[in-house]
Scaffold this motif. Structure first.
Motif, short mmCIF file in Angstrom:
data_model
loop_
_atom_site.label_atom_id
_atom_site.label_comp_id
_atom_site.label_asym_id
_atom_site.label_seq_id
_atom_site.Cartn_x
_atom_site.Cartn_y
_atom_site.Cartn_z
N VAL A 267 0.83 -1.19 0.00
CA VAL A 267 0.00 0.00 0.00
C VAL A 267 0.87 1.26 0.00
O VAL A 267 1.86 1.34 0.72
CB VAL A 267 -0.92 -0.02 1.24
N ARG A 268 0.50 2.23 -0.85
CA ARG A 268 1.22 3.50 -0.91
C ARG A 268 0.73 4.39 0.22
O ARG A 268 -0.45 4.73 0.30
CB ARG A 268 0.99 4.18 -2.26
N GLN A 269 1.64 4.77 1.11
CA GLN A 269 1.30 5.55 2.29
C GLN A 269 1.78 6.98 2.11
O GLN A 269 2.96 7.23 1.85
CB GLN A 269 1.95 4.91 3.51
N LEU A 270 0.85 7.95 2.26
CA LEU A 270 1.22 9.37 2.14
C LEU A 270 1.75 9.92 3.45
O LEU A 270 2.70 10.68 3.46
CB LEU A 270 0.01 10.21 1.68
N GLU B 136 -7.98 6.48 -8.31
CA GLU B 136 -7.31 6.26 -7.04
C GLU B 136 -8.27 6.54 -5.89
O GLU B 136 -9.15 7.39 -6.01
CB GLU B 136 -6.08 7.16 -6.89
N LEU B 137 -8.10 5.80 -4.82
CA LEU B 137 -8.91 5.99 -3.62
C LEU B 137 -7.99 6.39 -2.48
O LEU B 137 -7.08 5.63 -2.11
CB LEU B 137 -9.65 4.69 -3.27
N THR B 138 -8.22 7.58 -1.94
CA THR B 138 -7.45 8.06 -0.79
C THR B 138 -8.24 7.72 0.45
O THR B 138 -9.42 8.04 0.55
CB THR B 138 -7.19 9.58 -0.88
N ILE B 139 -7.58 7.06 1.39
CA ILE B 139 -8.21 6.65 2.64
C ILE B 139 -7.46 7.35 3.77
O ILE B 139 -6.26 7.19 3.93
CB ILE B 139 -8.14 5.12 2.82
N PHE C 156 -4.70 -3.02 7.35
CA PHE C 156 -4.23 -2.76 5.98
C PHE C 156 -3.52 -1.43 6.03
O PHE C 156 -3.96 -0.50 6.71
CB PHE C 156 -5.38 -2.78 4.96
N GLY C 157 -2.36 -1.37 5.35
CA GLY C 157 -1.53 -0.17 5.45
C GLY C 157 -1.19 0.08 6.91
O GLY C 157 -0.93 -0.86 7.66
N PRO C 158 -1.26 1.35 7.35
CA PRO C 158 -0.92 1.67 8.74
C PRO C 158 -2.10 1.50 9.70
O PRO C 158 -1.98 1.76 10.89
CB PRO C 158 -0.52 3.14 8.66
N ILE D 136 -3.48 6.64 3.15
CA ILE D 136 -2.96 5.76 2.12
C ILE D 136 -3.71 6.02 0.82
O ILE D 136 -4.79 6.62 0.82
CB ILE D 136 -3.08 4.26 2.50
N VAL D 137 -3.13 5.57 -0.28
CA VAL D 137 -3.76 5.70 -1.60
C VAL D 137 -3.76 4.32 -2.25
O VAL D 137 -2.72 3.66 -2.33
CB VAL D 137 -3.01 6.72 -2.49
N LEU D 138 -4.93 3.92 -2.75
CA LEU D 138 -5.07 2.66 -3.46
C LEU D 138 -5.35 2.94 -4.93
O LEU D 138 -6.13 3.85 -5.25
CB LEU D 138 -6.22 1.82 -2.89
N ALA D 139 -4.75 2.16 -5.80
CA ALA D 139 -5.03 2.25 -7.24
C ALA D 139 -6.15 1.27 -7.58
O ALA D 139 -6.24 0.19 -7.00
CB ALA D 139 -3.77 1.91 -8.04
#
Length: 163
Positions: A41-44, A158-161, A120-122, A49-52
């Motif tokens: 997972v891409r963590q900002l 993209e989905l930013t969570i 999931f992610g952090p 986080i951002v999911l594609a």
């Protein structure tokens, strides 16, 4: 001469076998990535986080339930986290009481359960209610009882969570 020909043929067979094995591995990796482009997972930042989107337009992410790796399909149409019965068994989840569940395929009989840790992610959620579904899928539906704890922003595939 015959020994050299035989050795040459064996070498060609080995080369073709290796080439087929490498191609199979490559395309399997590509299919996995197309289904789940969010295996890491891409963590900002610590809370974002951002999911594609995957090739089918869904948001899928790798995560963990009770420390075991799983794949989540984010589903805002699902009321609760829904775990396929075979996967629930592998995860060691206990079946609670029986209940009727309304699904896209109609009404099915499932069971309640509790998930000690879902991450999931952090993000980690504790003591989360879930349902065990009679399904053969490998993906867990991450429903609104988990997703309502986050801000979701969808833009450009993209989905930013954010928590």
């Amino acid at each position: 001469m015959d020994t050299q020909r035989r050795l040459g043929r064996i070498m060609w067979l080995i080369a073709w076998g290796l080439a087929l094995a490498l191609l199979t591995w490559f395309f399997q990796q590509k299919l996995q990535h197309d289904n789940n482009p969010n295996q890491s997972v891409r963590q900002l930042d610590a809370q974002t986080i951002v999911l594609a989107q995957n090739k089918r337009g869904h948001y899928v992410a790798t995560g963990h339930i009770n420390g075991q790796e799983v794949v989540f399909l984010l589903d805002t149409g699902a009321t609760q986290v829904a775990i396929p019965q075979g996967l629930a068994k592998k995860l060691g989840l206990k079946k609670g009481h029986e209940l009727g569940l309304n699904t896209a395929a109609g009404v099915v009989v499932g069971h309640t359960t509790r998930v000690k840790n879902l991450s999931f992610g952090p993000f980690t959620l504790h003591n989360l209610s879930a349902v065990i579904m009679p399904s053969d899928s490998d993906e867990i539906l991450l429903g609104m009882n988990a997703l309502r704890q986050f801000e979701l922003i969808q833009r450009n595939g993209e989905l930013t969570i954010r928590r």
